[in-house]
Each structure stands twice: as C-alpha cells, then as structure tokens.
Design a protein around this motif. Structure first.
Motif, PDB file in Angstrom:
ATOM      1  N   LYS A  83      -3.341 -10.822   3.668  1.00 10.83           N
ATOM      2  CA  LYS A  83      -2.002 -10.297   3.352  1.00 10.83           C
ATOM      3  C   LYS A  83      -2.011  -8.772   3.482  1.00 10.83           C
ATOM      4  O   LYS A  83      -1.046  -8.180   3.961  1.00 10.83           O
ATOM      5  CB  LYS A  83      -1.597 -10.689   1.930  1.00 10.83           C
ATOM      6  CG  LYS A  83      -1.163 -12.139   1.811  1.00 10.83           C
ATOM      7  CD  LYS A  83      -0.653 -12.381   0.401  1.00 10.83           C
ATOM      8  CE  LYS A  83      -0.279 -13.833   0.198  1.00 10.83           C
ATOM      9  NZ  LYS A  83      -0.119 -14.160  -1.219  1.00 10.83           N
ATOM     10  N   SER A  87       0.255  -6.586   6.261  1.00 13.02           N
ATOM     11  CA  SER A  87       1.286  -5.768   5.582  1.00 13.02           C
ATOM     12  C   SER A  87       2.278  -6.612   4.785  1.00 13.02           C
ATOM     13  O   SER A  87       3.439  -6.230   4.620  1.00 13.02           O
ATOM     14  CB  SER A  87       2.061  -4.919   6.601  1.00 13.02           C
ATOM     15  OG  SER A  87       1.181  -4.154   7.366  1.00 13.02           O
ATOM     16  N   GLU A  90       3.840  -4.839   1.721  1.00 15.71           N
ATOM     17  CA  GLU A  90       4.466  -3.528   1.952  1.00 15.71           C
ATOM     18  C   GLU A  90       5.746  -3.299   1.143  1.00 15.71           C
ATOM     19  O   GLU A  90       5.890  -2.287   0.466  1.00 15.71           O
ATOM     20  CB  GLU A  90       4.747  -3.394   3.452  1.00 15.71           C
ATOM     21  CG  GLU A  90       4.257  -2.148   4.131  1.00 15.71           C
ATOM     22  CD  GLU A  90       2.831  -1.693   3.794  1.00 15.71           C
ATOM     23  OE1 GLU A  90       2.604  -0.519   3.971  1.00 15.71           O
ATOM     24  OE2 GLU A  90       1.969  -2.481   3.323  1.00 15.71           O
ATOM     25  N   GLU A  91       6.650  -4.259   1.209  1.00 13.89           N
ATOM     26  CA  GLU A  91       7.946  -4.041   0.557  1.00 13.89           C
ATOM     27  C   GLU A  91       7.832  -4.016  -0.966  1.00 13.89           C
ATOM     28  O   GLU A  91       8.581  -3.321  -1.647  1.00 13.89           O
ATOM     29  CB  GLU A  91       8.928  -5.139   0.959  1.00 13.89           C
ATOM     30  CG  GLU A  91       9.511  -4.848   2.329  1.00 13.89           C
ATOM     31  CD  GLU A  91      10.458  -5.932   2.782  1.00 13.89           C
ATOM     32  OE1 GLU A  91      10.921  -6.708   1.923  1.00 13.89           O
ATOM     33  OE2 GLU A  91      10.694  -5.999   3.992  1.00 13.89           O
ATOM     34  N   ALA A  92       6.872  -4.763  -1.476  1.00 17.17           N
ATOM     35  CA  ALA A  92       6.768  -4.892  -2.934  1.00 17.17           C
ATOM     36  C   ALA A  92       6.019  -3.730  -3.588  1.00 17.17           C
ATOM     37  O   ALA A  92       6.046  -3.584  -4.811  1.00 17.17           O
ATOM     38  CB  ALA A  92       6.080  -6.210  -3.273  1.00 17.17           C
ATOM     39  N   GLY A  94       6.551  -0.604  -3.844  1.00 19.31           N
ATOM     40  CA  GLY A  94       7.410   0.291  -4.618  1.00 19.31           C
ATOM     41  C   GLY A  94       7.724  -0.253  -6.003  1.00 19.31           C
ATOM     42  O   GLY A  94       7.953   0.515  -6.944  1.00 19.31           O
ATOM     43  N   SER A  95       7.738  -1.563  -6.148  1.00 18.09           N
ATOM     44  CA  SER A  95       8.080  -2.122  -7.457  1.00 18.09           C
ATOM     45  C   SER A  95       6.859  -2.647  -8.215  1.00 18.09           C
ATOM     46  O   SER A  95       6.969  -3.490  -9.109  1.00 18.09           O
ATOM     47  CB  SER A  95       9.121  -3.235  -7.291  1.00 18.09           C
ATOM     48  OG  SER A  95       8.702  -4.106  -6.273  1.00 18.09           O
ATOM     49  N   SER A 401      -3.005  -0.276  -1.567  1.00 24.07           N
ATOM     50  CA  SER A 401      -2.463   1.015  -1.150  1.00 24.07           C
ATOM     51  C   SER A 401      -3.118   2.128  -1.958  1.00 24.07           C
ATOM     52  O   SER A 401      -3.156   2.074  -3.194  1.00 24.07           O
ATOM     53  CB  SER A 401      -0.941   1.010  -1.361  1.00 24.07           C
ATOM     54  OG  SER A 401      -0.442   2.326  -1.282  1.00 24.07           O
ATOM     55  N   LYS A 446      -2.968   4.714   3.004  1.00 23.97           N
ATOM     56  CA  LYS A 446      -1.709   4.664   3.758  1.00 23.97           C
ATOM     57  C   LYS A 446      -1.434   5.939   4.534  1.00 23.97           C
ATOM     58  O   LYS A 446      -0.762   5.903   5.553  1.00 23.97           O
ATOM     59  CB  LYS A 446      -0.529   4.387   2.798  1.00 23.97           C
ATOM     60  CG  LYS A 446      -0.609   3.012   2.150  1.00 23.97           C
ATOM     61  CD  LYS A 446      -0.561   1.909   3.199  1.00 23.97           C
ATOM     62  CE  LYS A 446      -0.787   0.544   2.580  1.00 23.97           C
ATOM     63  NZ  LYS A 446      -1.132  -0.504   3.519  1.00 23.97           N
TER      64      LYS A 446
END
Ligand SMILES: Cc1cc2nc3c(=O)[nH]c(=O)nc-3n(C[C@H](O)[C@H](O)[C@H](O)COP(=O)(O)OP(=O)(O)OC[C@H]3O[C@@H](n4cnc5c(N)ncnc54)[C@H](O)[C@@H]3O)c2cc1C
Length: 649
Positions: A83, A87, A90-92, A94-95, A401, A446
């Motif tokens: 995973k 990537s 990637e979207e998660a 930030g949260s 990251s 990153k």
C-alpha cells in the motif's frame, strides 16, 4: 482417493504441527500456476477472493515463543508495504490521528541498524533525549529473528535470516559495541558429539560445508541431470565426482572448483580496503565475468553449480552482481584466525538484536543483559512503548510518510505518519534516521531531493525464503555418512547443513543422530540472463504467489526423493515447517554500485555523504554488504551526522 491425495499422504501432508493454524489452505493448493503473470498485488487480491485468509494460506505455521506470528515478512507486513508503494495512503495522510508526541529522534526500522541508531542517539544526545523506533513487524530485529519449535519435548531454535557474526579485534569499535550491549564473551561454546558411533564432522554454522573435507558431504543430481530417481555423489571431492551424471568437461570443472585447485592455480590478491585499486577493478565487472576471467570456469558451469550462492549469497545470478560483492564483507577484518572467528547463536543474530533491545529498554526482555539472559528471557511487549521511557519501540507500525515541516534546510521538525492496523497516526521529531532499507525509504521520505531519488534508484534488492524444517532425528543422514548436502536446479533451496548449536539458552548440550534438529533450506531465486532488477522482481513474484501448502508439498517431496532410501519418512520425521519469506532480503549490487559508473558517483555515496535536512540514512544496504556489522556502522555514521550537523539545543 485421487493419485495426488495418495501422494500427499505418503509425504506426510496434513501432519499435525504444520496444519494447526491454517486449515483453509487446500483451496489454493494448485493455484500457483493460475496466478502466473499477475502482479504481486493482483496475486494477493486473487487469493483473498478465493476465500483464503492470509494467515491460513500464506503465513503458515510460525512456531512458538516470542517469534510466533512473526515469521519473515508476514502477510500483514507485506500488504502494508505494498500500500505504501502504491500510494494507497496518500489521501488519508492529512487526516492521520495526532498523537501529540514529539521526539528528539524517530528511527524508522527496528532491525539491527535501527536499534543501533536508537542506542547511539540516546547515549550521545544527552540524558533527556528521547527516541521512538517504528517497525512494521510484530517483533523487533528485522532480518535478525528466529523460529522456535518444540519437538518431542525439546526446544529447537533456528535463524530466520541474519545468522553469523565474527569475533572482532578486542579494541575495535565493533568489539566495544558488542561489549556495551552485554556480548562480553563473543567466543561461544558449542554442542559436543553425543554418539553413538565415531564423531561426525559438524560445523558451527550452516555455511561451513564442514563435511566436505572429511568426506561426509553429498551432492545430489536429480531431474535436471536426467536422473529420476536422482543419484547421490557422497564425498564428491574424495571420489572425484565419479558418480556424477555429467560430461567429462563438467566433471573436471567440478573437481577443479570444489577441490580448491582452480583458486590455487590462479591466486587472486584480495582487496585490502574499500576503494583500493583491486576493489575498483572488481566493481567494474560482473561477478560471473570475474570468475570466468580469473578461474577459467565456463559460464554454464557457474550458472548451473555456483550461481545463487556467489556474491555474499545475494541470491541472484552472478551475471547481475558486481564482482566486488564477493569481497565486500572481508573489509571488516575480524580476528586473525577467520575460521575460529565465525560464531553463531542458535537463532543467529537474533540474540544480538535482543541484547540491543534490552540495553535500550531494560524491561523489554526478562532476565540478565547477557546472551544467556536474553535467550531464556521473554519479550515483555507492554514495556516496549511506555510513555515514561526515553526509548520506545512501536511495533506493527509502518512509516508511510516522513517529511520536513517546510523547507528542509530551514525546518525545525519532521512529521512522521505511520499506519498501524487500519489507522494512521502522526508524531513529530527533531530528527529522523531512515534505517528501514532502500526499498521503503525511497517511498517514505516525501520531500526526497532528485539526487537522493536517483541514488536510491540504483539499489536493487532480491528475495530469499528461509524454510526451517524441524526433523525428529537425522539418522537418515548418519546412515548415508553425511552432515550436509547440496543439490541443483529449480528445487527448494540448494543446500543444508547440520550445525553444532552454541550452548546458549535452552539448547541440548550434545548432538547425535537421534537429536531433533532444524534443517534450514535457504531458497534463493536466481535467473541468470535477466537484469538485476528483473531477476529480483521475478523471484519476488514466484515467492509471493506460492502458498504455504505448495511449498510444504515441494519440501516434503524433495526430502522424500532425496532421503527415503536412507529411511527418511516425511510423515513420521518432519515435526514442523516454518517459511520465512523476505521479499527484499538482500541488496543485490550491480557492477558500478560501489564506486560509481561512467564518471558518476555511486548512489550510496550521495546518501551517506550528509543528512538531507533533519533526516539521515542508515541500514546495511548502504554499505553494499548484507552484514549486521555494517548495519551498526551505518547507524553510527547517521547518528553522528545528526548530532554534528542537525540537532541543536
Ligand atoms: C537470509 C539472510 C541471511 C543473512 N545472514 C547474515 C549473516 O549470517 N550475518 C550477518 O551479519 N548478516 C546477515 N544477513 C544480513 C542482514 O541484513 C543483517 O545482518 C542485518 O540483520 C540487517 O539489519 P538492518 O537493520 O540493516 O536491516 P533489516 O534487518 O532489514 O531491518 C530493517 C527493518 O525496518 C523495517 N522497515 C522497513 N521499512 C519500514 C517502514 N516504512 N516502517 C516501519 N518499518 C520498516 C523492516 O521491515 C525491518 O524490520 C542476512 C540477511 C538475510 C536476508
């Protein structure tokens, strides 16, 4: 009953200890062929769709004790790693859940390099410094882990990967480091012969080929040589390969190589230190070309008989490796008598990793900080990650990251996000050591600059599977008069060898043909003719797409073919099988890896030269030699760089 089922029964498929915890595996028993051509991710998806739970189909039996549930890269580790590569997180990112923690240093990777980095950092950065180690496995140690079996009331232990260490010059940095973690007497005591009958020649490691010189070694020639059933050549050198089903030319090459005559006839002055003229000459060519040029061996001979074991055991065909890879590990000179200097704990360098973990966090393992103490002691998972501790080890945590807060050269912190279970978490650190290895670091950092990305693009790693097969006794080998053997072609592994265990911890003090032992089959995936990268990828596909059950069948069939005439019976004699799959086991250095190519510097030099912002790079692969001593040295360099160039009060 079908023919296959009858065959399965004859070789002992379905015996208790290997079946205990993955009963659903039959579904995919013959599925490997259908899965060819798929990417590893597709293979995994296909397996999941077929209703096979990972634990049942892929991880297989994992033994007892601290390392149960952590045999090689488990399904869970592999899934999170893929995973990361793809990537998916990637979207998660930030949260991610904010833990509110800030450390002076976060170390990614809890292998020997990461544990060493944490130790160096905490010893040198002052009494209040804090450090968090993140590792994606269920237990620390990286490739330095072990498997434990209980067979007929006796505890058996074997290495999952990292095996031997050397007695270093007592005043050396490494010897002093060993001493500082409790390895004060690196010369170990080993099992004695327990009879009956005259003592047989048994080495101390699986790499000694100890029986070769006493005639107690066998070469097996099977289907690849047109022999079904296969034929044995016992005492191959003493009997001049007379029974080997090969051409006269090949027989002569076999004799020349295995008697040592080829090397005697063309003595080669080994490099004295990394970077000297000899080492640069070696790095300019493939290992295969070097063997042809230096010893006059034919390409075919090297590919058939030597390939997977050359280059420090890097696993690939010698055509894909730098010739220097065969010599790199020699550059850390152990004490003068090299044969005497080689040592091995029952579970290999696991004991060194345990000593390091206990030195970092004294409550991590019960008992004394000695080899005996950490071997008998138990890991206290609850003590590894305590708030009040300056050193913390967080397991089952895949760093996804690591990034500076703002521009690398100006930033005061890095943000680290890791995945644990199905959640993401965020911590902050004043510095970071990336000790996980090239194949993940290049995805995790990153903001990695282009020069560093290009440097990591020069790193290729190859897979290796260590299959530990516990047998109730080795009378069948004694009957044949051998203590080790070798075979060739597309089979499971290439060799195994009995070893006298170091009598550290729960180990019987003697060994005899009646003793239960673990036979370690090292499975390397070499495909001479393909590029370094392609050989690694092809091997990984093969390793990932083969179920436990299929490997179990192949191992049982192979041992039955080789040893049934000597009385071996798979159903009766095999007490357990554990597979340790290492997807990125070995760095596989191509020509030019060490000292650069076409006037360009070697990638590893870019990564070792200085930290990038607040991030320094470690792991043994930066040395180009898979050796825990380099893991330690690379960690020391990385930490010194952070302390000299990065961390301020
Ligand atoms: C089959 C085999 C046999 C070997 N035999 C020997 C031997 O006899 N003697 C010897 O000295 N050396 C041997 N080695 C070499 C071995 O690599 C070193 O000894 C040493 O154990 C490597 O330690 P390391 O910390 O550098 O790397 P690793 O042991 O690979 O440790 C890195 C750790 O970081 C983890 N990690 C990676 N990415 C992430 C991430 N993003 N988040 C969290 N965790 C991450 C990895 O999963 C791993 O647990 C052998 C290696 C193999 C594979």
């Amino acid at each position: 009953m079908t023919e296959k089922k009858q065959g399965d029964r004859a070789i002992g498929m379905g015996s208790a200890i290997t079946r205990r915890d993955f009963l659903g595996s039959a579904l995919l028993g013959s599925g490997a062929a259908l899965l060819q051509g798929l990417t590893p991710a597709q293979v995994l998806a296909a397996r999941a769709q077929a209703g096979n739970t990972p634990a049942s189909d892929w991880n297989g039996y994992s033994g007892i004790g601290d390392y149960a549930g952590s045999n090689g890269n488990t399904w869970e580790v592999l899934t999170a790693g893929h995973k990361l590569r793809d990537s998916v997180f990637e979207e998660a990112v930030g949260s991610a859940i904010e833990t509110g923690e800030t450390y002076d240093c976060v170390v990614v990777g809890g292998g020997i390099s990461g544990l060493a980095a944490a130790l160096f950092f905490l010893r040198r950065a002052g009494p209040n410094a804090t450090c968090l180690v993140l590792d994606n496995h269920a237990i620390f140690g990286g490739e330095a882990k072990q498997n434990d079996f209980e067979v007929d009331g006796q505890r058996l232990t074997a290495h999952q990967g990292s095996a031997i260490y050397f007695v270093q010059y007592p005043r050396s940095f490494l010897a002093q480091f060993y001493d500082s973690i409790g390895l004060k007497n690196p010369r170990l005591e080993y099992q004695k012969w327990g009879g009956p009958g005259p003592e047989m020649t048994i080495g101390r490691t699986p790499y000694d080929s100890a029986g070769m010189s006493s005639g107690q070694y066998g070469f097996w020639f099977g289907a690849q040589f047109g022999k079904k059933p296969g034929v044995w050549q016992i005492d191959p050198v003493g009997r001049a390969f007379a029974q080997a089903p090969v051409s006269e030319t090949t027989r002569k090459e076999l004799i020349r190589w295995y008697s040592g005559d080829a090397e005697k006839a063309a003595p080669f002055t080994h490099p004295k230190y990394e970077g000297d003229t000899v080492s640069r000459y070696l790095d300019s060519m493939s290992l295969e070309d070097f063997y042809i040029r230096q010893y006059g061996l034919s390409r075919e001979f090297i590919r058939t008989f030597l390939s997977p074991d050359l280059g420090g055991g890097a696993g690939l065909g010698a055509d894909a490796l730098s010739a220097y890879s065969d010599f790199a590990f020699e550059m850390l000179h152990p004490s003068k008598d090299e044969a005497e200097a080689v040592q091995m704990f029952p579970g290999g360098n696991t004991t060194i990793a345990r000593l390091m973990a206990k030195t970092l966090i004294p409550e991590a393992i019960s008992g004394d900080t000695t080899p005996e103490g950490v071997s008998l002691g138990k890991v206290n998972q609850g003590a590894l990650d305590r708030k009040e501790s300056r050193a913390r080890i967080r397991l089952g945590a895949t760093a996804i990251s690591v990034q500076h807060e703002g521009a690398a050269e100006k930033s005061d912190f890095v943000t680290v996000v890791y995945a644990a279970g199905d959640k993401l978490f965020r911590v902050r650190a004043r510095s970071a050591v990336m000790a996980g290895g090239s194949w993940t670091t290049k995805h995790v950092v990153k903001d990695l600059p282009t020069a560093h990305q290009e440097a990591y693009a020069q790193f290729f790693r190859s897979p290796c599977m260590m299959a530990n097969v516990a047998v109730r006794n080795w009378r069948f080998l004694a009957k044949m008069g051998i203590t080790g053997c070798r075979w060739f072609g597309e089979r499971v592994g290439n060799y195994f060898e009995l070893r006298r265990m170091a009598t550290v911890g729960n180990i019987a003090r003697t060994i005899s043909p009646d003793s239960p032992v673990v036979l370690t089959l090292k499975v390397l995936y070499s495909y001479p003719g393909l590029s370094t990268e392609d050989q690694g990828n092809k091997g990984r596909r093969e390793m990932i797409s083969t179920s436990f059950r299929e490997y179990e069948r192949r191992i049982r069939q192979q041992l039955t073919e080789m040893f049934s005439d000597a009385g071996f019976n798979g159903e009766r004699d095999i007490a357990g099988i554990i597979l340790n799959r290492w997807g990125h086991a070995y760095l596989s250095p191509q020509p030019g890896f060490y000292f650069g190519k076409d006037g360009k510097p070697a990638g590893r030099e870019v990564l070792r030269a200085a930290p990038f912002g607040r991030i320094a790079f470690a792991n043994t692969d930066l040395a180009g030699s898979m050796d825990h001593r380099f893991s330690i040295l690379e960690a020391e360099r990385a930490v010194n760089q952070l302390l000299d160039q990065v961390v301020t009060l």
